[in-house]
Design an enzyme around this catalytic site. Structure first.
Site, mmCIF file in Angstrom:
data_model
loop_
_atom_site.group_PDB
_atom_site.id
_atom_site.type_symbol
_atom_site.label_atom_id
_atom_site.label_comp_id
_atom_site.label_asym_id
_atom_site.label_seq_id
_atom_site.Cartn_x
_atom_site.Cartn_y
_atom_site.Cartn_z
ATOM 1 N N LYS A 219 28.539 -18.175 26.145
ATOM 2 C CA LYS A 219 28.125 -16.768 26.071
ATOM 3 C C LYS A 219 27.796 -16.266 27.461
ATOM 4 C CE LYS A 219 24.361 -13.833 24.317
ATOM 5 N NZ LYS A 219 23.127 -13.784 23.499
ATOM 6 N N GLU B 281 11.590 -6.753 22.630
ATOM 7 C CA GLU B 281 11.628 -8.209 22.580
ATOM 8 C C GLU B 281 10.460 -8.872 23.296
ATOM 9 O OE1 GLU B 281 14.760 -11.912 23.318
ATOM 10 O OE2 GLU B 281 15.385 -9.846 23.693
ATOM 11 N N GLU C 237 25.710 -15.952 18.123
ATOM 12 C CA GLU C 237 25.064 -15.486 19.352
ATOM 13 C C GLU C 237 23.553 -15.655 19.262
ATOM 14 O OE1 GLU C 237 24.392 -11.251 21.708
ATOM 15 O OE2 GLU C 237 26.076 -11.434 20.321
ATOM 16 N N GLU D 70 28.167 -0.770 21.839
ATOM 17 C CA GLU D 70 26.799 -1.280 21.696
ATOM 18 C C GLU D 70 25.939 -0.858 22.879
ATOM 19 O OE1 GLU D 70 24.529 -5.573 21.818
ATOM 20 O OE2 GLU D 70 26.317 -5.412 20.563
#
Length: 392
Positions: free
Chosen positions: A144, A194, A238, A374
């Site tokens: 990733k 987050e 992911e 996104e």
């Protein structure tokens, strides 16, 4: 349980969160943080700290009975100077949600004209994602990479940052809203969803997010998108990279680590996110929240897997310096308690300019057009705060 925001003052003495926001003024020596556990306003610089490791030692030297804290931001890239400081004046308040007089924010001025400049251009970003997908297919060890883009906004007089903070808080009241010095006259302002890590006594919490879907104004379509995200093989894979990295980073420091088997959904005004809350009990009380944050940073949610190879690709494919974006922002006190969040949904404000940042996690199954969309959806948090609905 007494929180770190209450530890040195009786709860009745705490001002309201709205009072702290009203008192905030952007400056190289001022910071404002608001989150689900409380609100902080810092003013004046007793000591500036550019090395996070020095900050942890400094807090230990202050002693556990000290009221001192370190506050600010740590950059994405290793070796770059942090923007941390010990304030001369610190005011605490409870969460915004507990302030009954915290009124809705005034809308952004409708007559303000913002010039928009994407860096890189949207198609260039999509091409970079396609190149990353190609490299992922060729390299079995590369799982990733997170690629970001920026949107430069400018208008005479720039943004009204206290008013912007007010709108950001009301748009996502359960998130972490911040404004901290970014060097010179610049301010890093944002509303991150987050939590990288918090420490309260021996209780440790981390809430990694990875895997996202844009919200929709139509309720049925919005719920469909949420349900699809929970079943998406690409997004679940992911997310698993990130959760596993968090588990491995915290394991040397914590007993009784609890890692749920499947993620849940976290909702912001603009996005759905896959979310996992990891909890544990600190093994050594001498390990501070900042120590834990440095052990976790950067997670695959903002960099990729493996970290070093992902960083190399980011340097090759992103035509700008991330600086504090996808770094860490928050506070820690002399007892080791603290709260550090991932620097997302943020912008750097200086003069007439506001530079917005947004990124997307790229895996082998990624579609360049979808990742471009996104990042566009993630820009909406700040576009709304300045009175724009979409990037031009």
């Amino acid at each position: 349980m007494t929180t770190a925001f209450e530890a040195h003052e009786a709860p009745a003495a705490l001002p309201a969160a709205g009072d702290l926001l009203a008192a905030y003024r952007p400056s190289p020596s001022g910071a404002f943080l608001a989150g689900p556990t409380g609100t902080l306003l810092a003013r004046g610089v007793d000591r500036a700290v550019t090395d996070p490791a020095t900050a942890t030692a400094l807090l230990r030297d202050l002693g556990p009975d000290s009221t001192g804290v370190v506050i600010g931001a740590i950059p994405f890239a290793p070796g770059r100077p942090a923007r941390l400081f010990v304030p001369t004046d610190l005011r605490r308040a409870g969460p915004v949600a507990e302030d009954p007089f915290f009124e809705p924010a005034a809308p952004a001025p409708a007559d303000r004209i913002w010039r928009q400049t994407p860096v890189p251009a949207p198609q260039v970003y999509a091409d970079a994602v396609a190149e990353a997908v190609r490299l992922l297919a060729e390299d079995p060890e590369l799982a990733k990479v997170v690629l970001a883009r920026t949107l430069e906004l400018s208008t005479p007089g720039g943004a009204d940052l206290p008013a912007m903070l007010h709108r950001l808080i009301h748009r996502d009241p359960s998130g972490y809203t911040f404004a901290v010095p970014a060097g010179g006259d610049a301010t890093l302002v944002g509303a991150s969803p987050e939590l990288l890590v918090s420490r309260r006594g021996r209780a440790v919490v981390s809430n990694p997010l990875a895997g996202s879907a844009a919200r929709c104004g139509d309720l049925a379509e919005d719920l469909r998108r949420a349900a699809a995200l929970l079943e998406s093989p690409k997004d679940l894979a992911e997310h698993a990279f990130v959760v596993d990295a968090v588990r491995r980073a915290l394991a040397p420091y914590c007993d009784d680590l609890v890692v749920p088997e499947r993620p849940t959904l976290l909702r912001t005004a603009a996005m759905w996110h896959l979310s996992t809350t990891v909890t544990g009990t600190l093994r050594d009380p001498g390990t501070s929240a900042l120590d834990l944050a440095l052990a976790l940073h950067p997670t695959p949610a903002v960099c990729g897997t493996p970290t070093d190879r992902a960083r190399e690709l980011i340097a090759e494919l992103e035509p700008f310096d991330r600086d504090l974006y996808t770094g860490v922002v928050g506070w820690g006190d002399a007892r080791g308690d603290g709260e550090w969040v991932v620097t997302l949904r943020c912008a750097e404000a200086e003069g007439d300019r506001l530079r917005l940042y947004a990124g997307a996690g790229v895996v082998a199954a990624s579609d360049p057009a979808a990742e471009l969309a996104e990042t566009g959806a993630k820009f909406r948090t700040f576009l709304h705060a300045v009175g724009l609905e979409n990037a031009s």
